[in-house]
Design an enzyme around this catalytic site. Structure first.
Site, PDB file in Angstrom:
ATOM      1  N   ASN A   1       0.851  -1.282  -0.090  1.00 54.13           N
ATOM      2  CA  ASN A   1      -0.051   0.137   0.093  1.00 54.13           C
ATOM      3  C   ASN A   1       0.846   1.429  -0.110  1.00 54.13           C
ATOM      4  O   ASN A   1       1.940   1.227   0.668  1.00 54.13           O
ATOM      5  CB  ASN A   1      -0.925  -0.075   1.311  1.00 54.13           C
ATOM      6  CG  ASN A   1      -1.696   1.097   1.432  1.00 54.13           C
ATOM      7  OD1 ASN A   1      -2.468   1.544   0.405  1.00 54.13           O
ATOM      8  ND2 ASN A   1      -1.874   1.846   2.482  1.00 54.13           N
TER       9      ASN A   1
ATOM     10  N   HIS B   1       0.684   5.099   1.319  1.00 56.42           N
ATOM     11  CA  HIS B   1       0.336   5.987   2.295  1.00 56.42           C
ATOM     12  C   HIS B   1       0.593   7.331   2.373  1.00 56.42           C
ATOM     13  O   HIS B   1       1.722   7.346   2.624  1.00 56.42           O
ATOM     14  CB  HIS B   1       0.047   5.123   3.553  1.00 56.42           C
ATOM     15  CG  HIS B   1      -0.684   5.903   4.664  1.00 56.42           C
ATOM     16  ND1 HIS B   1      -2.023   5.863   4.798  1.00 56.42           N
ATOM     17  CD2 HIS B   1      -0.313   6.643   5.566  1.00 56.42           C
ATOM     18  CE1 HIS B   1      -2.399   6.467   5.702  1.00 56.42           C
ATOM     19  NE2 HIS B   1      -1.570   7.145   6.192  1.00 56.42           N
TER      20      HIS B   1
ATOM     21  N   SER C   1       4.864   6.911   2.605  1.00 55.05           N
ATOM     22  CA  SER C   1       5.289   5.450   2.776  1.00 55.05           C
ATOM     23  C   SER C   1       4.926   4.433   1.655  1.00 55.05           C
ATOM     24  O   SER C   1       3.413   4.495   1.631  1.00 55.05           O
ATOM     25  CB  SER C   1       5.045   4.901   4.434  1.00 55.05           C
ATOM     26  OG  SER C   1       5.337   6.195   5.152  1.00 55.05           O
TER      27      SER C   1
ATOM     28  N   ASP D   1      -2.934   0.307   8.031  1.00 56.89           N
ATOM     29  CA  ASP D   1      -1.710   1.298   7.571  1.00 56.89           C
ATOM     30  C   ASP D   1      -0.668   0.693   9.018  1.00 56.89           C
ATOM     31  O   ASP D   1       0.187   1.642   9.235  1.00 56.89           O
ATOM     32  CB  ASP D   1      -1.839   2.624   7.927  1.00 56.89           C
ATOM     33  CG  ASP D   1      -3.016   3.183   6.707  1.00 56.89           C
ATOM     34  OD1 ASP D   1      -2.890   2.359   5.493  1.00 56.89           O
ATOM     35  OD2 ASP D   1      -4.017   3.959   6.952  1.00 56.89           O
TER      36      ASP D   1
HETATM   37  C1  GRF Z   1      -2.747   8.885  -2.915  1.00 54.75           C
HETATM   38  O1  GRF Z   1      -2.490  10.172  -1.719  1.00 54.75           O
HETATM   39  C2  GRF Z   1      -2.368   7.755  -2.030  1.00 54.75           C
HETATM   40  O2  GRF Z   1      -1.300   7.700  -1.086  1.00 54.75           O
HETATM   41  C3  GRF Z   1      -3.821   7.680  -1.036  1.00 54.75           C
HETATM   42  O3  GRF Z   1      -4.661   8.203  -2.058  1.00 54.75           O
HETATM   43  C4  GRF Z   1      -4.424   9.003  -2.822  1.00 54.75           C
HETATM   44  C5  GRF Z   1      -4.349   8.254  -4.484  1.00 54.75           C
HETATM   45  O4  GRF Z   1      -4.036   9.255  -5.110  1.00 54.75           O
HETATM   46  N1  GRF Z   1      -3.883   6.484  -0.635  1.00 54.75           N
HETATM   47  P1  GRF Z   1      -4.284   8.559  -6.950  1.00 54.75           P
HETATM   48  O5  GRF Z   1      -5.466   7.805  -6.936  1.00 54.75           O
HETATM   49  O6  GRF Z   1      -3.201   7.614  -7.065  1.00 54.75           O
HETATM   50  O7  GRF Z   1      -4.096   9.561  -7.808  1.00 54.75           O
END
Ligand code: GRF
Length: 228
Positions: free
Chosen positions: A112, A114, A141, A150
């Protein structure tokens, strides 16, 4: 653990919204910076723009809200993901909590991204929470997914400064610009077969990481100063 023979290069992506991280992976593959293949994009939201970034035959989506039981959705999702034999399953902006059964099914190859410097700010509103706390530094991360939200072993992080006049939106944009190279860099390790989840820690080339790797300005993953 890898589902296919040879290099573990088959990547399934779970995404709920925009899909800019997915696009970063697609761009890296096309430009030969990532020796991988996106074998499916899976979403809990049929209208997610992320789905439009790949050909129709690679898209799978169901409206998660139309399922009476969370486990039923997760099982269908898991069957669809398993059917494309991924070596790695990457949550890239997947905004739904994965049930324990799904996590256990793909454990060890489930990642994932995050938007915080974990273990700080698990969950939502990470940028606003960093600003509220007066942090001078924030970031992103990539970690292995475990049932606790997470909380899995962190593989690598990228840091950004917080500016005095930042809003959650300006900070999010600065972080997002580092998410893309961070995810690509981690997936380069993953498809090269160099990355393993070892219980609560991560091993790279068989060596335990005691602190997460750090993304440098050149887009390379390095051991943070003093951690080698
Ligand atoms: C990113 O900031 C990711 O870290 C979070 O959601 C957002 C998704 O952005 N989990 P995208 O859909 O990849 O543009």
């Amino acid at each position: 653990m890898a589902a296919s023979r040879g290099r573990p290069r088959r990547i399934a992506v779970l995404a709920s919204s925009r899909g800019s991280n997915l696009q970063a992976l697609l761009d890296a593959i096309v430009s030969n910076r990532l020796d991988g293949e996106i074998v499916g994009v899976f979403s809990d939201k049929p209208a997610a723009p992320a789905l439009q970034r790949v050909p129709e035959m690679l898209r799978w989506s169901r409206d998660a809200k139309s399922y009476a039981r969370r486990g039923d959705f997760d099982r269908e999702l898991g069957d669809a993901v398993a059917a494309c034999s991924p070596d790695w399953v990457v949550c890239a902006g997947y905004l739904r909590i994965l049930g324990d059964a799904f996590v256990e099914r793909f454990r060890g190859r489930l990642l994932n991204i995050h938007p915080s410097l974990l273990p700080k700010y698990r969950g939502l509103r990470t940028h606003a929470r960093a600003l509220e706390a007066g942090d001078q530094e924030h970031g992103t991360s990539v970690h292995f997914v475990i049932p606790e939200l997470d909380a899995g072993a962190v593989i690598a992080q990228a840091r950004v400064p917080v500016h005095a006049d930042d809003s959650p939106e300006t900070l999010a944009a600065r972080v997002l610009a580092r998410e893309h190279p961070l995810l690509v860099a981690v997936m380069r390790l993953a498809v090269a077969g160099r990355l393993t989840e070892c219980g609560t820690t991560v091993a790279v080339d068989g060596h335990t990481l005691f602190t997460p790797l750090h993304l440098d300005c050149a887009g390379d993953l390095v051991h943070p100063a003093g951690a080698e």
